[in-house]
Scaffold this motif. Sequence first.
Motif, mmCIF file in Angstrom:
data_model
loop_
_atom_site.group_PDB
_atom_site.id
_atom_site.type_symbol
_atom_site.label_atom_id
_atom_site.label_comp_id
_atom_site.label_asym_id
_atom_site.label_seq_id
_atom_site.Cartn_x
_atom_site.Cartn_y
_atom_site.Cartn_z
ATOM 1 N N ASP A 10 -3.400 -0.092 -11.483
ATOM 2 C CA ASP A 10 -2.686 0.964 -12.198
ATOM 3 C C ASP A 10 -1.541 1.546 -11.375
ATOM 4 O OD1 ASP A 10 -4.168 2.442 -10.377
ATOM 5 O OD2 ASP A 10 -5.327 3.538 -11.869
ATOM 6 N N GLY A 11 -1.609 1.376 -10.038
ATOM 7 C CA GLY A 11 -0.494 1.831 -9.214
ATOM 8 C C GLY A 11 0.784 1.074 -9.518
ATOM 9 N N PHE A 12 0.629 -0.161 -10.007
ATOM 10 C CA PHE A 12 1.802 -0.956 -10.373
ATOM 11 C C PHE A 12 2.344 -0.520 -11.730
ATOM 12 C CE2 PHE A 12 4.062 -4.574 -12.131
ATOM 13 C CZ PHE A 12 4.863 -4.944 -11.069
ATOM 14 N N PRO A 36 0.816 -1.215 0.000
ATOM 15 C CA PRO A 36 0.000 0.000 0.000
ATOM 16 C C PRO A 36 0.851 1.267 0.000
ATOM 17 C CG PRO A 36 0.102 -0.919 2.208
ATOM 18 C CD PRO A 36 0.848 -1.882 1.319
ATOM 19 N N ALA A 37 0.278 2.356 -0.520
ATOM 20 C CA ALA A 37 0.958 3.647 -0.475
ATOM 21 C C ALA A 37 0.928 4.205 0.943
ATOM 22 C CB ALA A 37 0.290 4.623 -1.442
ATOM 23 N N GLU A 38 -0.141 3.884 1.682
ATOM 24 C CA GLU A 38 -0.265 4.282 3.083
ATOM 25 C C GLU A 38 -0.521 3.027 3.912
ATOM 26 O OE1 GLU A 38 -3.304 7.235 3.425
ATOM 27 O OE2 GLU A 38 -2.344 8.611 2.016
ATOM 28 N N ASP A 79 -9.309 -2.175 -7.090
ATOM 29 C CA ASP A 79 -8.621 -0.921 -6.754
ATOM 30 C C ASP A 79 -9.680 0.147 -6.484
ATOM 31 O OD1 ASP A 79 -7.109 1.381 -6.577
ATOM 32 O OD2 ASP A 79 -6.250 1.248 -8.582
ATOM 33 N N VAL A 80 -9.846 0.502 -5.193
ATOM 34 C CA VAL A 80 -10.767 1.573 -4.820
ATOM 35 C C VAL A 80 -10.048 2.900 -4.985
ATOM 36 C CG1 VAL A 80 -12.187 2.543 -2.975
ATOM 37 C CG2 VAL A 80 -11.926 0.067 -3.168
ATOM 38 N N SER A 81 -10.728 3.887 -5.586
ATOM 39 C CA SER A 81 -10.101 5.190 -5.813
ATOM 40 C C SER A 81 -9.685 5.821 -4.488
ATOM 41 C CB SER A 81 -11.067 6.124 -6.554
ATOM 42 O OG SER A 81 -12.289 6.254 -5.844
ATOM 43 N N GLY A 82 -8.514 6.439 -4.503
ATOM 44 C CA GLY A 82 -7.951 7.029 -3.291
ATOM 45 C C GLY A 82 -7.259 5.978 -2.450
ATOM 46 N N GLU A 138 3.339 6.315 -5.080
ATOM 47 C CA GLU A 138 2.269 7.304 -5.122
ATOM 48 C C GLU A 138 0.915 6.645 -4.924
ATOM 49 O OE1 GLU A 138 2.550 9.269 -8.867
ATOM 50 O OE2 GLU A 138 4.519 10.128 -8.470
ATOM 51 N N ASP A 139 0.819 5.349 -5.199
ATOM 52 C CA ASP A 139 -0.447 4.621 -5.154
ATOM 53 C C ASP A 139 -0.172 3.198 -4.694
ATOM 54 O OD1 ASP A 139 -3.109 4.011 -5.461
ATOM 55 O OD2 ASP A 139 -3.154 4.189 -7.640
ATOM 56 N N ASP A 140 -1.236 2.527 -4.225
ATOM 57 C CA ASP A 140 -1.107 1.109 -3.882
ATOM 58 C C ASP A 140 -0.649 0.331 -5.113
ATOM 59 O OD1 ASP A 140 -2.288 1.913 -1.489
ATOM 60 O OD2 ASP A 140 -4.283 1.223 -2.058
ATOM 61 N N MET A 141 0.156 -0.693 -4.898
ATOM 62 C CA MET A 141 0.665 -1.518 -5.996
ATOM 63 C C MET A 141 0.264 -2.970 -5.766
ATOM 64 S SD MET A 141 4.509 0.145 -6.278
ATOM 65 C CE MET A 141 5.007 -0.928 -7.608
ATOM 66 N N THR A 142 -0.439 -3.531 -6.734
ATOM 67 C CA THR A 142 -0.924 -4.903 -6.610
ATOM 68 C C THR A 142 -0.720 -5.654 -7.923
ATOM 69 O OG1 THR A 142 -2.628 -4.113 -5.089
ATOM 70 C CG2 THR A 142 -2.928 -6.309 -5.989
ATOM 71 N N LEU A 143 -0.376 -6.933 -7.775
ATOM 72 C CA LEU A 143 -0.072 -7.760 -8.951
ATOM 73 C C LEU A 143 -0.361 -9.210 -8.614
ATOM 74 C CD1 LEU A 143 1.663 -8.120 -11.731
ATOM 75 C CD2 LEU A 143 3.558 -8.551 -10.177
#
Length: 237
Positions: free
Chosen positions: A171-173, A27-29, A52-55, A225-230
């Motif tokens: 998209d964070g990935f 996660p980004a946070e 992927d939930v926005s924010g 900048e964003d959560d990264m998932t794969l």
Amino acid sequence: ASAIQRDLMPDLPESSRGYQLGGFFRPAERAGGDFYDVVPLKEERLAFVVGDVSGHGIGPALITASAQAGLRSYLRMVEDLGQVVTLLNQDLSERIDDGRFLTLLLGVLEADGSLKVVNGGHADPMIWRAATGQVETGGGGPALGMIDDFDYEVSGVGKLEPGDVLVVFSDGFSEARDPKDHSHMLGEDGVAAELKAAAAEGLGAREITARLVKVALDICRDLREDDMTLIVLRNPS
């Protein structure tokens, strides 16, 4: 690779229903809005999802938990994948805050490799074909929470042949970028290129996952900048 290995979601088995599995989430946070799941179903079927939930933060994390629980219930009761996503969308639309939405890629693999996918506004999945060495992508419908009465349908049908590799990511990935040079981004072309190279070497799903993750984290210097998932699924040859 030790830092990467810690994030390869240890609750995900190395294989299920005959398919090799690999997964990564960071996660980004502290509280993330991304999630993935792999759910064995009856008749040797295997469901997989990336959402992927926005924010990001506690609000999206609560929606994530609700969506993941709802999906597992619907998948066990409803066979039609489009109907599963339609029901989840109706459920979320009643409680999701205005302006928020959930992108979702849901798929089911049959024992013979047959594949069905529903894409709700998510990044296209990629399939590396062992027979040709090429990467294929698909399309889909709107994100969940945007149109409360939308009827989702299966947007992709195909087959994961022996040796083929399926990759689904948030998209964070794919948008991992150099914090000192925002024009330097992994991008979907970068994901496809790294997937081709790793899959062609005959690597397993976990090794392909680690290779893709290392490239993404090297580019963004581990500043997200964003959560990264794969997730990566390979049909062993």
